[in-house]
Scaffold this active site. Sequence first.
Site, PDB file in Angstrom:
ATOM      1  N   PRO A  58       7.199   8.713 -72.209  1.00 13.76           N
ATOM      2  CG  PRO A  58       8.093   7.981 -74.264  1.00 13.76           C
ATOM      3  CD  PRO A  58       7.958   7.597 -72.805  1.00 13.76           C
ATOM      4  CB  CYS A  59       2.312  10.045 -71.935  1.00 15.34           C
ATOM      5  SG  CYS A  59       2.541   8.608 -70.880  1.00 15.34           S
ATOM      6  CG  HIS A  60       5.787  14.143 -75.032  1.00 13.87           C
ATOM      7  ND1 HIS A  60       6.563  13.390 -74.169  1.00 13.87           N
ATOM      8  CD2 HIS A  60       6.575  14.455 -76.094  1.00 13.87           C
ATOM      9  CE1 HIS A  60       7.772  13.269 -74.685  1.00 13.87           C
ATOM     10  NE2 HIS A  60       7.803  13.905 -75.851  1.00 13.87           N
TER      11      HIS A  60
END
Length: 102
Positions: A58-60
């Site tokens: 979940p790099c966002h």
Amino acid sequence: MKRILDEALIYEILSVVEEIPEGKVATYGQIARLIGREKNARLVGKVLSMSEFYGSYPCHRVVSHNGRLAPGWAEQKYLLEEEEVPMKDDAHVDLALCRWDC
């Protein structure tokens, strides 16, 4: 001796990113501190830019120190809004309301 960017370090960073709960965000610097490399926020950003080669993370949920979204990644805002992350404006999350308290 400086540590080079190796797979162990990459997975160490990505494992922290994986822990960020839905609806919360962390900063690049916060992640760097959590892995004991407080001066390497840019390194965290570099690793996240390559994360697609290591799996789905979940790099966002990672933003700059002032809540700014990653430039050139329009999907980030959409993904954060889907998680009901509060925004200050089109380019910044409201860190006071959504910073991950780890």
